[in-house]
Design a protein around this motif. Structure first.
Motif, PDB file in Angstrom:
ATOM      1  N   CYS A 151      53.330  37.307  25.192  1.00  0.00           N
ATOM      2  CA  CYS A 151      54.484  36.785  24.453  1.00  0.00           C
ATOM      3  C   CYS A 151      54.561  35.261  24.565  1.00  0.00           C
ATOM      4  N   ALA A 152      54.320  34.741  25.777  1.00  0.00           N
ATOM      5  CA  ALA A 152      54.394  33.294  25.988  1.00  0.00           C
ATOM      6  C   ALA A 152      53.347  32.566  25.156  1.00  0.00           C
ATOM      7  N   LYS A 153      52.132  33.080  25.152  1.00  0.00           N
ATOM      8  CA  LYS A 153      51.048  32.428  24.415  1.00  0.00           C
ATOM      9  C   LYS A 153      51.229  32.540  22.903  1.00  0.00           C
ATOM     10  N   ALA A 154      51.969  33.563  22.471  1.00  0.00           N
ATOM     11  CA  ALA A 154      52.244  33.735  21.043  1.00  0.00           C
ATOM     12  C   ALA A 154      53.497  32.965  20.629  1.00  0.00           C
ATOM     13  N   ARG A 158      59.477  28.918  27.655  1.00  0.00           N
ATOM     14  CA  ARG A 158      60.603  28.080  27.239  1.00  0.00           C
ATOM     15  C   ARG A 158      60.218  26.598  27.237  1.00  0.00           C
ATOM     16  N   ALA A 159      59.479  26.181  28.242  1.00  0.00           N
ATOM     17  CA  ALA A 159      59.119  24.768  28.377  1.00  0.00           C
ATOM     18  C   ALA A 159      58.214  24.289  27.247  1.00  0.00           C
ATOM     19  N   ARG A 160      57.302  25.134  26.792  1.00  0.00           N
ATOM     20  CA  ARG A 160      56.362  24.704  25.749  1.00  0.00           C
ATOM     21  C   ARG A 160      57.078  24.398  24.438  1.00  0.00           C
ATOM     22  N   ARG A 161      58.306  24.921  24.296  1.00  0.00           N
ATOM     23  CA  ARG A 161      59.126  24.619  23.131  1.00  0.00           C
ATOM     24  C   ARG A 161      60.001  23.387  23.356  1.00  0.00           C
ATOM     25  N   GLU A 177      66.737  23.225  29.111  1.00  0.00           N
ATOM     26  CA  GLU A 177      67.840  23.932  29.762  1.00  0.00           C
ATOM     27  C   GLU A 177      67.438  25.347  30.185  1.00  0.00           C
ATOM     28  N   SER A 178      66.786  26.071  29.301  1.00  0.00           N
ATOM     29  CA  SER A 178      66.379  27.443  29.622  1.00  0.00           C
ATOM     30  C   SER A 178      65.287  27.465  30.685  1.00  0.00           C
ATOM     31  N   ALA A 179      64.336  26.538  30.580  1.00  0.00           N
ATOM     32  CA  ALA A 179      63.253  26.483  31.563  1.00  0.00           C
ATOM     33  C   ALA A 179      63.818  26.208  32.961  1.00  0.00           C
ATOM     34  N   GLU A 180      64.741  25.257  33.037  1.00  0.00           N
ATOM     35  CA  GLU A 180      65.354  24.929  34.328  1.00  0.00           C
ATOM     36  C   GLU A 180      66.204  26.087  34.846  1.00  0.00           C
ATOM     37  N   HIS A 192      56.795  19.044  31.854  1.00  0.00           N
ATOM     38  CA  HIS A 192      56.263  18.906  30.494  1.00  0.00           C
ATOM     39  C   HIS A 192      57.393  18.997  29.461  1.00  0.00           C
ATOM     40  N   ALA A 193      58.330  19.916  29.692  1.00  0.00           N
ATOM     41  CA  ALA A 193      59.454  20.073  28.762  1.00  0.00           C
ATOM     42  C   ALA A 193      60.267  18.785  28.679  1.00  0.00           C
ATOM     43  N   HIS A 194      60.506  18.152  29.819  1.00  0.00           N
ATOM     44  CA  HIS A 194      61.225  16.876  29.828  1.00  0.00           C
ATOM     45  C   HIS A 194      60.407  15.786  29.137  1.00  0.00           C
ATOM     46  N   SER A 195      59.095  15.837  29.319  1.00  0.00           N
ATOM     47  CA  SER A 195      58.216  14.851  28.691  1.00  0.00           C
ATOM     48  C   SER A 195      58.283  14.953  27.174  1.00  0.00           C
TER      49      SER A 195
END
Length: 211
Positions: free
Chosen positions: A48-51, A83-86, A90-93, A116-119
């Motif tokens: 799911c994450a990779k898709a 979540r972070a790749r998007r 907030e969700s990743a944290e 990475h999400a913050h970046s």
């Protein structure tokens, strides 16, 4: 068929990038009275994450938790990554904090995902915070870790801050790559600081990094 044979099919679906098929096989497994293992669920989460199906990834982990099923660092790390790749900071944290609350110690993969999400958002303060947390906990950092922080600083146009982390990176024994240098050179140029742009371009050449 036993759980092992089902897991092979689920893994094949995941490798093919077919998250929907992986979900169907897990549900089929459950319907047949074969209990999915932690490996079954983690493979599904990964698919799911990779898709880029973050919602499905999150829903399956929540389903595991609600059912009192075993979860581990990989389970949480996969949802954090999804979540972070998007760029959903907030969700990743939130999932990282839930992971800690569950008594699991996040690994470098989870921290790197949040950084990475913050970046992606150009949030230098957030990226720095999680890098500092990694350093406090003695977790291994990588070129990608520092590059993400430097990129966040660069996106916010903060040249001194980006330079600080590049120096810290070098002092820590990590070799910057072309992406690292390029982020810094680009922000120097955009801010009109051509002297520093030239300095870092020359530094890149001295380090043997090809532009």
């Amino acid at each position: 068929p036993d759980s092992m044979s089902y897991n092979l099919v689920i893994r094949a679906c995941a490798r093919a990038g077919d998250a929907d098929a992986a979900e169907r096989w897990v549900k089929h497994m459950e319907a047949k009275g074969v209990h999915p293992t932690l490996c079954s669920y983690n493979t599904l989460l990964d698919a799911c994450a990779k898709a880029n199906k973050a919602e499905a990834c999150e829903a399956w982990l929540q389903r595991m938790l609600d059912a009192g099923l075993e979860v581990n660092i990989i389970s949480y790390a996969t949802v954090i990554y999804a979540r972070a790749r998007r760029g959903d900071v907030e969700s990743a944290e939130a999932w990282l904090k839930r992971m800690v609350a569950a008594g699991l110690e996040p690994d470098g993969v989870s921290y790197n995902s949040v950084i990475h999400a913050h970046s992606v958002k150009g949030n230098a303060t957030g990226a720095e915070h999680w890098l500092e947390e990694m350093l406090k906990k003695g977790l291994e950092t990588s070129v990608a870790t520092y590059t993400a922080v430097i990129d966040a600083c660069a996106k916010s146009g903060d040249v001194p801050r980006a330079e600080h982390w590049l120096e810290q990176m070098i002092q820590g024994g990590l070799a910057p790559n072309v992406v690292t240098f390029s982020a810094l050179i680009d922000t120097c140029a955009k801010s009109g600081n051509l002297t520093r742009a030239v300095y870092w371009h020359e530094k890149m050449a001295l380090c043997g990094v090809e532009p």
